[in-house]
Design a protein around this motif. Sequence first.
Motif, PDB file in Angstrom:
ATOM      1  N   LYS B  82       0.867  -1.177   0.000  1.00 33.64           N
ATOM      2  CA  LYS B  82       0.000   0.000   0.000  1.00 33.64           C
ATOM      3  C   LYS B  82       0.904   1.228   0.000  1.00 33.64           C
ATOM      4  O   LYS B  82       1.757   1.363   0.866  1.00 33.64           O
ATOM      5  N   PHE B  83       0.712   2.085  -0.995  1.00 34.70           N
ATOM      6  CA  PHE B  83       1.617   3.214  -1.125  1.00 34.70           C
ATOM      7  C   PHE B  83       0.851   4.523  -1.281  1.00 34.70           C
ATOM      8  O   PHE B  83      -0.191   4.567  -1.932  1.00 34.70           O
ATOM      9  N   GLY B  84       1.382   5.559  -0.662  1.00 36.26           N
ATOM     10  CA  GLY B  84       0.825   6.894  -0.812  1.00 36.26           C
ATOM     11  C   GLY B  84       1.960   7.899  -0.806  1.00 36.26           C
ATOM     12  O   GLY B  84       2.976   7.685  -0.154  1.00 36.26           O
ATOM     13  N   ALA B  85       1.790   8.999  -1.535  1.00 37.66           N
ATOM     14  CA  ALA B  85       2.904   9.911  -1.757  1.00 37.66           C
ATOM     15  C   ALA B  85       2.882  11.127  -0.847  1.00 37.66           C
ATOM     16  O   ALA B  85       3.718  12.007  -0.986  1.00 37.66           O
ATOM     17  N   ALA B  86       1.924  11.191   0.089  1.00 35.96           N
ATOM     18  CA  ALA B  86       1.766  12.429   0.858  1.00 35.96           C
ATOM     19  C   ALA B  86       3.034  12.818   1.617  1.00 35.96           C
ATOM     20  O   ALA B  86       3.443  13.975   1.578  1.00 35.96           O
ATOM     21  N   ALA B  87       3.665  11.827   2.291  1.00 35.36           N
ATOM     22  CA  ALA B  87       4.836  12.177   3.102  1.00 35.36           C
ATOM     23  C   ALA B  87       5.998  12.701   2.253  1.00 35.36           C
ATOM     24  O   ALA B  87       6.561  13.742   2.568  1.00 35.36           O
ATOM     25  N   PRO B  88       6.375  12.014   1.158  1.00 36.81           N
ATOM     26  CA  PRO B  88       7.452  12.562   0.331  1.00 36.81           C
ATOM     27  C   PRO B  88       7.115  13.917  -0.303  1.00 36.81           C
ATOM     28  O   PRO B  88       7.980  14.800  -0.352  1.00 36.81           O
ATOM     29  N   ILE B  89       5.861  14.112  -0.740  1.00 36.66           N
ATOM     30  CA  ILE B  89       5.496  15.406  -1.330  1.00 36.66           C
ATOM     31  C   ILE B  89       5.638  16.499  -0.274  1.00 36.66           C
ATOM     32  O   ILE B  89       6.257  17.539  -0.508  1.00 36.66           O
ATOM     33  N   PHE B  90       5.092  16.221   0.919  1.00 36.32           N
ATOM     34  CA  PHE B  90       5.171  17.179   2.019  1.00 36.32           C
ATOM     35  C   PHE B  90       6.629  17.520   2.325  1.00 36.32           C
ATOM     36  O   PHE B  90       7.002  18.688   2.424  1.00 36.32           O
TER      37      PHE B  90
END
Lengths: 346, 331
Positions: B82-90
């Motif tokens: 399960k992957f989401g990009a919020a942390a790296p974008i932030f």
Amino acid sequence: MFMKSIIGAALLAAGVSMAAATDISGAGATFPYPLYAKWADLYKKETGIGLNYQSIGSGGGIKQIKAGTVTFGASDMPLEPKDLNAAGLVQFPTVVGGSVPVLNLDGVGADQLKLDGPTLASIFLGKITKWDDPAIKKLNPDVKLPSDAIVVVHRSDGSGTTFIFTNYLSKVSPEWKTDVGSSTAVEWPTGIGAKGNEGVSNNVQQTKGAIGYVEYAYALENKMASVDMINKDGNRVKPSGAAFQAAAGRADWANSDHFYVILTDQPGPDTWPIAGATFILMPKQPADPAAAATALKFFTWAYAKGGQVAEQLDYVPLPQSVVDQIEKMWKAEIKGPDGKPVYSAS
Amino acid sequence: MAEISTPQLKTVDSGLHLRLRAARRFALSDSVFRLLTQSSAAFVLVMLGGVVLSLVYGSALAFRKFGLAFFTTQIWNPVTEKFGAAAPIFGTLVTSAIAMAIAVPVGVGIAVFLTELCPPPLRRPIGIAIELLAGIPSIIYGIWGLFVFAPFLQEHVQPGMIALFGSVPVLSSLFAGPPYGIGVLTASLILAIMVLPFVTSISRDVFDTVPPVLKESAYGIGCTTWEVVWNIVIPYTRAGVIGGIMLGLGRALGETMAVTFVIGNAHKIASSLLAPGTTISATIANEFTEAVGDLYTSSLIALGLILFMITFVVLAVARIMLMRLDVKAGR
């Protein structure tokens, strides 16, 4: 100047790959790379056949062998039998190594602190946050523990060392198993990530109150304060080659399915609980049987004569009984287009 | 007559012929030259298109699986895929923003000092030092950050910050937690140092283009140095300064190795600047080699596509800002 050196390097690389056309080609795990490089060097001196091994990581190794661009792939995490069958691959272990917890705490040297599996899991879950926590104190009544905050350091890149470590924590802590799980990379509940064994050892050495885990050779080289573990039998063990070998010897290789054996938390009085093997992947029906035979011949040589070199580099060679089983498996499974084994070790 | 005129005619004819031939040759070499330059220009577009296409193609799997939620979820779990990009974008946006907030005033300040106030013998040494700073490879900044800067911050600066801001409402959560040494703030500071020479050297170059007569007239009517800089130099060189800032921002957004060393690489959005975080490029650099499984790889490529989009948007916004400013200035 810079451009020139780039072009020079590119030409050099092209030249090397052209010269290596008759050599064995392999790609994958970084953990056994120093050993494979040393073996390749000695083998070339003996036979004139070189090995072109690219340590691009286990994930890359699995991709390359599935794509058929290399003769063998190398992975620190064994593939499950169903994945192997789906891809038409076989796997076999080469050497054994271990992950070792290391720390940086004022007044606590190597082999002074001891931990058991559940406590180690609680630290990496972020539930134990101070060094003078009752759980740690209870295990170490004779060690003076400061009330510093624990800084957890883990790998930020995918790694076989992480696989062994998280696999062990999954076996000893149900909470770790459900919340985090085990793989070459996981979603860490706490701590800072560092790239490579060298990154973790640097970060631990730089940070007061830090605990991390590195491959055994790095702990030795950097003279880091390693932590003793309490193994499945309840005995206190120090990390050592003999303790890893005890884990390898205890494993039930004979009844294993496709050598899918994980060496963590094995029984035995002297067994180091966080040990694991590194694996080679090869196709069952190689597109180039001659190249596959050359590669298998190299591994036969490595099992027979490479043990001492492995020990010098702090890897642990496999017991002879396991090697016999591997060579039997080659004969039975790796076949050419004519249905005959591509190579027979004996 | 005929005997004489024929050779004459011939020479005239052959002269004309030669000139024609030469002209044709020039026309040919011109069109070859044109074709060469044209195809070089086209090559850039083809390359760019190829990069975009392969990023879109590579990330398709991740976007199909997670949809737009990929941008907003914080989970990054290779075990359950399960992957989401919020942390790296932030992390990317925050580190770049802090770095620019430090580097722009300091960089423009250095440029003003060098062009307006600096004694001439010092001008060249300081200028060369700034340019050398720009030439240091990013890995060196990373190593220096990990071995020298982070331990220094951990021992001497961060405990003080935590104690100082501990009772201030908002700042206490910004500067909370154990002093790791490495983290979002450390990465931002390293980035600021790396971006500084870009902002400085471009600002200095454009400040030098201000016509002396403008400045002299301003000084002549009694302006202070501050007034000259703020009302004459900066308005005159606005476009160039913004260009330098954007170049610096581009570097900050995409910087990989130095950040990877000091940011702590944790897939978390923390309120504290002292906590570890991650950026898009650091995540890719860390995880691409050992990414097992198609979805994992695809998610990492999707991160690359997002970084590409962020950079593109930043550049586009900069262009629009410049155009607006030009319109306002009546140019």
